[in-house]
Structure formats: C-alpha cells, structure tokens
Scaffold this active site. Structure first.
Site, PDB file in Angstrom:
ATOM      1  CG  LEU A 127      77.462  37.462  30.796  1.00  0.00           C
ATOM      2  CD1 LEU A 127      77.741  36.710  32.091  1.00  0.00           C
ATOM      3  CD2 LEU A 127      78.268  36.851  29.637  1.00  0.00           C
ATOM      4  CG  ASP A 129      98.744  32.991  33.761  1.00  0.00           C
ATOM      5  OD1 ASP A 129      99.324  33.688  32.904  1.00  0.00           O
ATOM      6  OD2 ASP A 129      99.310  32.548  34.769  1.00  0.00           O
ATOM      7  CG  HIS A 139      98.534  38.675  24.496  1.00  0.00           C
ATOM      8  ND1 HIS A 139      98.326  38.085  25.729  1.00  0.00           N
ATOM      9  CD2 HIS A 139      99.778  39.226  24.557  1.00  0.00           C
ATOM     10  CE1 HIS A 139      99.392  38.272  26.489  1.00  0.00           C
ATOM     11  NE2 HIS A 139     100.293  38.951  25.799  1.00  0.00           N
ATOM     12  CD  GLU A 164      84.439  26.501  47.134  1.00  0.00           C
ATOM     13  OE1 GLU A 164      85.441  25.785  46.937  1.00  0.00           O
ATOM     14  OE2 GLU A 164      83.927  26.659  48.253  1.00  0.00           O
TER      15      GLU A 164
HETATM   16  C1  FPP Z   1      98.043  36.500  30.650  1.00  0.00           C
HETATM   17  O1  FPP Z   1      98.856  35.701  29.869  1.00  0.00           O
HETATM   18  C2  FPP Z   1      97.224  37.348  29.798  1.00  0.00           C
HETATM   19  C3  FPP Z   1      97.286  38.700  29.741  1.00  0.00           C
HETATM   20  C4  FPP Z   1      98.160  39.509  30.590  1.00  0.00           C
HETATM   21  C5  FPP Z   1      96.491  39.467  28.797  1.00  0.00           C
HETATM   22  C6  FPP Z   1      95.148  38.899  28.551  1.00  0.00           C
HETATM   23  C7  FPP Z   1      94.442  39.729  27.599  1.00  0.00           C
HETATM   24  C8  FPP Z   1      93.612  39.239  26.668  1.00  0.00           C
HETATM   25  C9  FPP Z   1      93.334  37.797  26.494  1.00  0.00           C
HETATM   26  C10 FPP Z   1      92.927  40.131  25.745  1.00  0.00           C
HETATM   27  C11 FPP Z   1      92.076  41.158  26.399  1.00  0.00           C
HETATM   28  C12 FPP Z   1      91.006  41.459  25.499  1.00  0.00           C
HETATM   29  C13 FPP Z   1      89.944  42.230  25.740  1.00  0.00           C
HETATM   30  C14 FPP Z   1      88.806  42.111  24.845  1.00  0.00           C
HETATM   31  C15 FPP Z   1      89.877  43.189  26.838  1.00  0.00           C
HETATM   32  P1  FPP Z   1     100.441  35.892  29.927  1.00  0.00           P
HETATM   33  O2  FPP Z   1     100.843  36.779  28.801  1.00  0.00           O
HETATM   34  O3  FPP Z   1     100.837  36.375  31.279  1.00  0.00           O
HETATM   35  O4  FPP Z   1     100.911  34.427  29.657  1.00  0.00           O
HETATM   36  P2  FPP Z   1     102.259  33.755  30.196  1.00  0.00           P
HETATM   37  O5  FPP Z   1     102.094  33.650  31.687  1.00  0.00           O
HETATM   38  O6  FPP Z   1     102.235  32.429  29.514  1.00  0.00           O
HETATM   39  O7  FPP Z   1     103.393  34.628  29.779  1.00  0.00           O
END
Ligand code: FPP
Length: 253
Positions: free
Chosen positions: A143, A32, A49, A220
């Site tokens: 992994l 997050d 992202h 946890e």
């Molecule tokens: C949360 O941050 C993150 C997401 C919803 C997307 C996460 C996705 C990736 C990091 C890339 C995925 C990649 C692969 C290889 C599958 P947010 O946007 O909710 O952040 P905020 O709470 O600060 O708005």
C-alpha cells in the site's frame, strides 16, 4: 474470492459479501467529524483528532489487508491554518506521534509513506517525522499511504500551472496547443499516483472541500454518516461494497 462482512449501516446495500477481485485501487478519504465527535462526548476537540489518528491506523490496516494500492487521507488543508493556534499545534504533532507509534508496523506491512501538499511550510518536527517515514519506507511495494497535509486542490493546480509555464516557456504556440490533460497531470502533486476510484467523506457532510479537485473528476463519492473517530473496518467494507454496486461509465454509455 469473497470475504464476509457484517453490515452495520442500513444506508448500505443489503449484501453480505465483498468481491475481493474488484477492490478499488485508490481510495481517498476526507476524515471529517473529529471535533464533533469530541464535542458530543464533552471532550476538547483535540481528543477527537487523537482518536482520528487511531482510526487512521485501523483503516490503514484494513485497506492494506484488502489489497488497496493507494490510500490518500486529507489530514490538513491549506484552509485549516485559520483554526485556533492550539488546535493547529496539536494536529502538527500528530504525524510525529503517529509515526513514533506506527512506523514499525507500516514497515512490517510493506506500506510506503508519501505526501502531497506544501510540506516544506510545516513545523520542523513535523517535516522531520514525515521525511524519516518516507526514507524508511521508500522501497516498500505494498500500500502507498499518502497524507495530504497543507494541501489544497486550487493551490495545487495554481502551483502546477506556474511550473508548467516555466517548463514550456520556450515552447511554440502549436506545441502549447497540443498539450493534453495527461501532460498537465505531470505537474500536479499526484503525478506518481492514479486518480482515486472512490472518495469517502465521513460525518455526513457532502462537499469535497478543495480536495483533489482535478483528480476526483470520475471518482465514485460515498458520504458516510459516522464521525471519523468512530469509522471502522466494517464501515470501510460497507463503502467498498457500495462502490462495487455502482457502474462507472467515465462519460460513456
Ligand atoms: C476534520 O475534522 C479533521 C481534521 C481537520 C484533521 C484530521 C487530522 C488527523 C485525523 C490527524 C492527522 C494525522 C496524521 C498522522 C497526519 P474536524 O476537526 O473538521 O471535525 P468537525 O467538522 O467535527 O469540527
């Protein structure tokens, strides 16, 4: 066998070693804070992202080195479709970018790629990249890197119930009454994986947001203040150190 680690978060215990004999078998992460990280730097959310994807590479390297067997990452939830279309399109392109740039290293590190979630509802290019990665890493034994993508815990349980009802439609009442939690777990998307030992959520938020709601019953929880794009190997080690300082009782004494 102990590994030195440097502490960079004063909320973590004052300890400078990590016990490599008690590394969690399965770590799940709610990644997050991508959007906030970008906003803090006056950049568009998608930059967050992109940087979040780079963090996935660094954390995958670290958990693989530490001998963690399963890493489950919450990449896209069933609720994330309500985001602006431009952001959704960008996130859907990230697995393609990630695997184009990282698949050779995953293969070299003996990492197996898996997914949970309703992958067949994703754009074709995303599905193709994931399927190729799964195929090319299917025999790897190190992994297991599990992307939760178009995943939601309630939707998973509903899907499991539907499949269980179909499977047991000719079962007697007493057979149904004898079904156990373990029997039901086989109908979940995580049937092939153990429950997470440790859940980490970055960005300081303290919720599970519909992530692995069945499987996290005895895990946890560690909430880290850093935004996901700035979370690094040392932070991960600090989380594991905290995990190692806790006593897991699974409801016993
Ligand atoms: C949360 O941050 C993150 C997401 C919803 C997307 C996460 C996705 C990736 C990091 C890339 C995925 C990649 C692969 C290889 C599958 P947010 O946007 O909710 O952040 P905020 O709470 O600060 O708005």
């Amino acid at each position: 066998m102990f590994k030195k680690f440097r502490k960079n978060d004063n909320r973590q215990p004052q300890c400078d070693t990590l016990d490599l004999q008690h590394i969690p078998e399965h770590i799940a992460i709610i990644m997050d804070g991508n959007g906030r990280w970008a906003k803090q730097r006056k950049m568009p959310r998608i930059k967050g992202h992109f940087q979040g994807m780079e963090t996935i590479k660094a954390i995958t390297r670290e958990v693989s080195t530490l001998g963690v067997k399963y890493l489950t990452l919450y990449a896209f939830s069933t609720e994330n479709w309500s985001r602006p279309q431009e952001e959704i399109n960008y996130i859907m392109g990230l697995p393609v970018n990630f695997l184009n740039t990282f698949l050779p290293e995953l293969i070299e590190k003996n990492v197996k790629v898996e997914t949970i979630g309703f992958v067949d509802e994703l754009p074709t290019k995303t599905i193709q990249a994931i399927e190729e990665a799964k195929l090319k890493t299917a025999d790897n034994t190190g992994l297991t890197l599990i992307f939760a993508i178009n995943y939601g815990g309630r939707a998973e349980i509903m899907h499991g119930i539907q499949n269980a009802i179909k499977h047991f439609k000719h079962a007697s009442e007493s057979e149904i009454e004898q079904l156990t939690e373990k029997d039901f777990s086989r109908f979940l998307m995580t049937a092939d994986f153990p429950d997470p030992d440790l859940l980490i959520r970055t960005s300081g938020e303290q919720r599970i947001s519909n992530f692995l709601i069945w499987q996290l019953s005895y895990s946890e929880f560690i909430f880290n203040e850093k935004m996901w794009p700035e979370f690094d190997a040392e932070d991960l080690q600090a989380c594991i150190k905290t995990y190692q300082s806790r006593q897991r009782r699974f409801g016993g004494l």
